[in-house]
Design a protein around this motif. Structure first.
Motif, PDB file in Angstrom:
ATOM      1  N   GLU A 277      21.111  98.684 -48.751  1.00 27.50           N
ATOM      2  CA  GLU A 277      20.255  97.725 -49.235  1.00 27.50           C
ATOM      3  C   GLU A 277      19.201  97.839 -48.361  1.00 27.50           C
ATOM      4  OE1 GLU A 277      21.856  93.843 -48.663  1.00 27.50           O
ATOM      5  OE2 GLU A 277      23.487  94.554 -47.309  1.00 27.50           O
ATOM      6  N   VAL A 278      18.026  97.213 -48.705  1.00 23.88           N
ATOM      7  CA  VAL A 278      16.915  96.803 -47.782  1.00 23.88           C
ATOM      8  C   VAL A 278      16.977  95.445 -46.804  1.00 23.88           C
ATOM      9  CG1 VAL A 278      14.364  96.555 -47.819  1.00 23.88           C
ATOM     10  CG2 VAL A 278      15.511  98.032 -49.297  1.00 23.88           C
ATOM     11  N   ILE A 279      16.896  95.710 -45.698  1.00 20.93           N
ATOM     12  CA  ILE A 279      17.137  94.572 -44.654  1.00 20.93           C
ATOM     13  C   ILE A 279      15.854  94.312 -43.839  1.00 20.93           C
ATOM     14  CG2 ILE A 279      19.639  94.502 -44.949  1.00 20.93           C
ATOM     15  CD1 ILE A 279      19.386  96.152 -42.006  1.00 20.93           C
ATOM     16  N   ASP A 280      15.474  93.055 -43.513  1.00 19.74           N
ATOM     17  CA  ASP A 280      14.356  93.019 -42.602  1.00 19.74           C
ATOM     18  C   ASP A 280      15.011  92.955 -41.036  1.00 19.74           C
ATOM     19  OD1 ASP A 280      12.518  92.572 -44.779  1.00 19.74           O
ATOM     20  OD2 ASP A 280      13.143  90.434 -44.764  1.00 19.74           O
ATOM     21  N   VAL A 281      14.242  94.033 -40.230  1.00 20.45           N
ATOM     22  CA  VAL A 281      14.538  94.190 -38.926  1.00 20.45           C
ATOM     23  C   VAL A 281      13.463  93.707 -38.208  1.00 20.45           C
ATOM     24  CG1 VAL A 281      15.445  95.762 -37.178  1.00 20.45           C
ATOM     25  CG2 VAL A 281      16.371  96.190 -39.449  1.00 20.45           C
ATOM     26  N   GLU A 282      13.658  92.832 -37.149  1.00 20.66           N
ATOM     27  CA  GLU A 282      12.465  92.271 -36.306  1.00 20.66           C
ATOM     28  C   GLU A 282      12.753  92.715 -34.901  1.00 20.66           C
ATOM     29  OE1 GLU A 282      10.754  87.947 -34.734  1.00 20.66           O
ATOM     30  OE2 GLU A 282      12.563  87.909 -35.981  1.00 20.66           O
ATOM     31  N   ILE A 283      11.715  93.431 -34.632  1.00 20.17           N
ATOM     32  CA  ILE A 283      11.433  94.005 -33.243  1.00 20.17           C
ATOM     33  C   ILE A 283      10.626  93.122 -32.601  1.00 20.17           C
ATOM     34  CG2 ILE A 283      10.468  95.833 -32.069  1.00 20.17           C
ATOM     35  CD1 ILE A 283      13.049  96.531 -33.847  1.00 20.17           C
ATOM     36  N   PRO A 284      11.307  92.568 -31.403  1.00 12.95           N
ATOM     37  CA  PRO A 284      10.380  91.760 -30.531  1.00 12.95           C
ATOM     38  C   PRO A 284       9.386  92.386 -29.834  1.00 12.95           C
ATOM     39  CG  PRO A 284      12.813  91.340 -30.330  1.00 12.95           C
ATOM     40  CD  PRO A 284      12.652  92.486 -31.005  1.00 12.95           C
ATOM     41  N   PRO A 327      10.971  96.423 -43.084  1.00 15.24           N
ATOM     42  CA  PRO A 327      11.861  96.297 -44.219  1.00 15.24           C
ATOM     43  C   PRO A 327      12.645  97.794 -44.197  1.00 15.24           C
ATOM     44  CG  PRO A 327       9.785  96.474 -45.215  1.00 15.24           C
ATOM     45  CD  PRO A 327       9.730  96.060 -43.687  1.00 15.24           C
ATOM     46  N   LEU A 328      13.704  97.871 -43.674  1.00 19.10           N
ATOM     47  CA  LEU A 328      14.397  99.082 -43.588  1.00 19.10           C
ATOM     48  C   LEU A 328      15.429  99.264 -44.553  1.00 19.10           C
ATOM     49  CD1 LEU A 328      13.890  99.606 -39.641  1.00 19.10           C
ATOM     50  CD2 LEU A 328      12.704 100.665 -41.381  1.00 19.10           C
ATOM     51  N   ARG A 329      16.139 100.595 -44.860  1.00 28.22           N
ATOM     52  CA  ARG A 329      17.359 100.592 -45.416  1.00 28.22           C
ATOM     53  C   ARG A 329      18.393 100.965 -44.466  1.00 28.22           C
ATOM     54  NH1 ARG A 329      17.039 101.097 -50.973  1.00 28.22           N
ATOM     55  NH2 ARG A 329      15.038 101.094 -51.993  1.00 28.22           N
ATOM     56  N   THR A 339       9.747 107.463 -38.449  1.00 27.62           N
ATOM     57  CA  THR A 339       8.484 107.709 -39.221  1.00 27.62           C
ATOM     58  C   THR A 339       7.876 106.377 -40.016  1.00 27.62           C
ATOM     59  OG1 THR A 339       9.052 110.048 -39.688  1.00 27.62           O
ATOM     60  CG2 THR A 339       7.581 109.252 -41.259  1.00 27.62           C
ATOM     61  N   PHE A 340       9.014 105.652 -40.490  1.00 29.63           N
ATOM     62  CA  PHE A 340       8.708 104.378 -41.309  1.00 29.63           C
ATOM     63  C   PHE A 340       7.832 103.405 -40.356  1.00 29.63           C
ATOM     64  CE2 PHE A 340       9.297 100.299 -43.049  1.00 29.63           C
ATOM     65  CZ  PHE A 340       9.310 100.518 -44.547  1.00 29.63           C
ATOM     66  N   MET A 341       8.640 103.304 -38.964  1.00 27.42           N
ATOM     67  CA  MET A 341       8.111 102.391 -38.306  1.00 27.42           C
ATOM     68  C   MET A 341       6.792 102.384 -37.625  1.00 27.42           C
ATOM     69  SD  MET A 341      11.778 101.435 -36.479  1.00 27.42           S
ATOM     70  CE  MET A 341      11.204  99.970 -35.544  1.00 27.42           C
ATOM     71  N   THR A 342       6.389 103.925 -37.447  1.00 27.04           N
ATOM     72  CA  THR A 342       5.198 104.308 -37.296  1.00 27.04           C
ATOM     73  C   THR A 342       4.020 104.134 -38.092  1.00 27.04           C
ATOM     74  OG1 THR A 342       5.527 106.555 -37.418  1.00 27.04           O
ATOM     75  CG2 THR A 342       5.922 105.834 -35.296  1.00 27.04           C
ATOM     76  N   LYS A 346       3.897  99.745 -43.383  1.00 33.49           N
ATOM     77  CA  LYS A 346       5.216  99.492 -43.544  1.00 33.49           C
ATOM     78  C   LYS A 346       5.591  98.270 -42.805  1.00 33.49           C
ATOM     79  CE  LYS A 346       5.585 103.400 -45.958  1.00 33.49           C
ATOM     80  NZ  LYS A 346       5.783 103.097 -47.662  1.00 33.49           N
ATOM     81  N   LEU A 347       4.743  98.057 -41.684  1.00 33.55           N
ATOM     82  CA  LEU A 347       5.360  96.590 -40.924  1.00 33.55           C
ATOM     83  C   LEU A 347       5.370  95.551 -41.747  1.00 33.55           C
ATOM     84  CD1 LEU A 347       5.968  95.965 -38.198  1.00 33.55           C
ATOM     85  CD2 LEU A 347       3.686  95.487 -37.451  1.00 33.55           C
TER      86      LEU A 347
END
Length: 592
Positions: A277-284, A327-329, A339-342, A346-347
């Motif tokens: 599932e897709v979940i939201d991951v917060e990077i401080p 929003p990562l899987r 790759t997604f986070m760079t 996608k942010l």
């Protein structure tokens, strides 16, 4: 304890011993016939002592009693008296030996302490001790009770008892008489140790002088003599030692395995772009790659921190990952996650640029939250008074949007819990806090403005007309000069195209100036004097700072000839020349 520092039993003493009679051991030579008993103690003659033990042979003679504190003095004995006392001592020894032998033949009983035998000077010779030891060793031996003991070459000389294997060393001078501490011995646990101690005490009592193994024998209280067999180690101690060794070896092996595995083994990793599932991951903010990896691993996105950090270091953009919500899987490979986070698109954030109008901000919120177009704008109009605006905002009835100028330009994280209301409240709060920090409310009067809202209005015009931050202070100077009542060039009109475009919700540069001047609208500065009712956009910090501190260069006009740079002038003639160049450039661009 005796004065020798040893046990309570007597010590063997040979008359030929150089220390015989303790002569020369004190600070002065001991007089013949006197015995030093230490310090200032009273001295006693030897002859009365033998008279008390054998009253039949030595009738007592009345002696005068000394007075308290008076030191008694006794005459020195002659050499003849010394030999007589030695003869008496030998005779007493023979009688004691015969009496004890007869008693043991009649009825065996436990050995009793022997009477000490003294020499001519009153010292204990130790012979009584060894007589008792000989009787105990062989009580039934055929011995002549009246036999004369072996003596030395001189009359009254005692046998040399210091050469016997079981004899103690000769006595030491008083200054050296110190009891040596016994070495500490290991003790075993439980009843086995108690039984061993009891057995040792019995065996020592039979071999040490004195017979009972106690203090009088000079034996060791520990129950084992020096040179005996070493005590056995208990099974518990051996087991504990083995466990410690196994623990050390096992622990070292485990840590060694862990070190080698971490250094050489391949880090755990998933494959593919994730199937969960897709979940939201917060990077401080200010997060390191290791911290990012820990967050992703806890969320189940990547398999290990090591795999993520390795993939980020291998990616040229890996160290430029921005803080925010992604929003990562679940179950993504480390390389796919990096790759997604760079990819900035996608942010999962909303970025509000400087000078952006509210209508554009509402569209961004709808798009990011997946809302239908117009949802956020409708909520903003309905809930404007409940979103945290300051008291000095929104008082003008002619304002088109009370939130204009209060959706502070910044980047905002978006999560699954985000709503249009929550985002709008956060933006209004950030704007209010920043304006208060810059002192907008207190500087309005100094700038000749009516209220703090006009400060934000000027800042929004500066941000809209200036192309670069370097232009902002000159642009604010243009606005303040045109607002002056002494302005007879533009007659207090700003004549900014940005206000006309704000009304039309456009950004056109080519429009009919005639139509603009004919449009009656409070925001149209080509038609009305002074400032519009409210801001026309959301100014950034640089624009607000420039508004609070204008250039004071006397600028009245500005124009961008090439569309990249802005030129400022003080007179209309200079401005008109630049304006003609601009019009000619526009004709060439449009093919006219």
């Amino acid at each position: 304890m005796t004065e020798y520092g040893r046990g309570g039993g007597s010590e063997p003493w040979h008359p030929e011993d150089p220390l015989y009679g303790d002569q020369g051991w004190t600070a002065h030579q001991t007089q013949q016939g006197q015995v030093p008993y230490g310090g200032d103690q009273q001295q006693y003659p030897q002859e009365p002592q033998y008279q008390e033990q054998y009253p039949a042979q030595y009738p007592q003679q009345p002696q005068p009693q000394p007075q308290y504190g008076e030191q008694q003095q006794y005459p020195q004995y002659t050499e003849q008296q010394q030999y007589q006392q030695q003869a008496y001592a030998q005779q007493n020894q023979q009688q004691a030996y015969a009496q004890q032998h007869a008693q043991q033949h009649a009825q065996p009983q436990a050995p009793s302490p022997q009477q000490p035998v003294y020499d001519s000077q009153g010292w204990d010779t130790g012979q009584g001790q060894y007589v008792a030891a000989a009787v105990q060793a062989d009580p039934y031996a055929a011995a002549d009770p009246y036999a004369q003991p072996q003596v030395g070459a001189y009359p009254g000389e005692s046998p040399d008892l210091y050469t016997r294997p079981d004899a103690y060393p000769p006595p030491q001078p008083p200054g050296r008489r110190h009891l040596e501490p016994e070495p500490a011995e290991e003790w075993q646990d439980g009843e086995a140790q108690e039984g061993a101690d009891a057995a040792d005490e019995d065996s020592d009592a039979s071999i040490l002088p004195g017979g009972d193994g106690g203090e009088g024998s000079g034996g060791r209280r520990s129950g084992r003599s020096k040179g005996g067999k070493p005590k056995k180690r208990s099974g518990t101690a051996c087991l504990l030692t083995a466990l410690v060794i196994v623990g050390v070896v096992g622990g070292g092996g485990y840590y060694g395995y862990t070190f080698l595995k971490a250094r050489f083994a391949t880090a755990a990793d998933y494959t593919g772009e994730g199937s969960g599932e897709v979940i939201d991951v917060e990077i401080p903010a200010n997060s390191t790659l290791t911290r990012m990896g820990n967050i992703l691993k806890e969320k189940g996105v990547v398999a290990s921190v090591e795999a993520f950090t390795a993939a980020a270091n291998a990616n040229p953009k890996g160290k430029s990952i921005q803080p925010g919500v992604y929003p990562l899987r679940k179950g993504m490979s480390a390389a796919s996650a990096v790759t997604f986070m760079t990819d900035p698109t996608k942010l999962n954030v909303i970025t509000i640029p400087e000078g952006k109008r509210n209508v554009d901000v509402y569209k961004l919120i709808d798009t990011r939250l997946g809302k239908s177009e117009g949802t956020t704008e409708e909520i903003a109009k309905r809930e404007a008074k409940n979103l945290g605006l300051p008291a000095w905002a929104g008082n003008n009835q002619k304002i088109m949007d009370p939130l204009e100028g209060f959706l502070f330009p910044a980047r905002y994280d978006v999560s699954s819990d985000s709503t249009p209301e929550s985002l709008l409240k956060q933006m209004v709060k950030n704007a209010t806090d920043k304006y208060s920090e810059l002192g907008v409310e207190g500087k309005a009067k100094e700038l000749g403005l009516e209220n703090p809202l006009q400060v934000i209005t000027v800042a929004s015009l500066v941000n809209a007309e200036g192309k670069h931050h370097e232009d902002f202070r000159k642009m604010s100077e243009v606005i303040y000069n045109r607002l002056k009542k002494t302005n007879d060039v533009t007659n207090q009109k700003l004549e900014f195209d940005s206000t006309y475009n704000y009304i039309n919700k456009s950004s056109e540069l080519n429009f009919s100036l005639k139509e603009a001047r004919a449009l009656d609208n409070p925001y149209n500065t080509h038609f009305v004097k002074g400032l519009p009712p409210g801001p026309i956009g959301n100014p950034g910090v640089e624009a607000v700072t420039a508004t609070l501190d204008p250039d004071h260069g006397g600028w009245m006009f500005f124009v961008s000839v090439d569309g990249k740079t802005t030129s400022f002038t003080k007179t209309y003639e200079e401005h008109q020349k630049l304006a003609d160049e601009f019009q000619e450039r526009q004709k060439q661009k449009n093919g006219g």
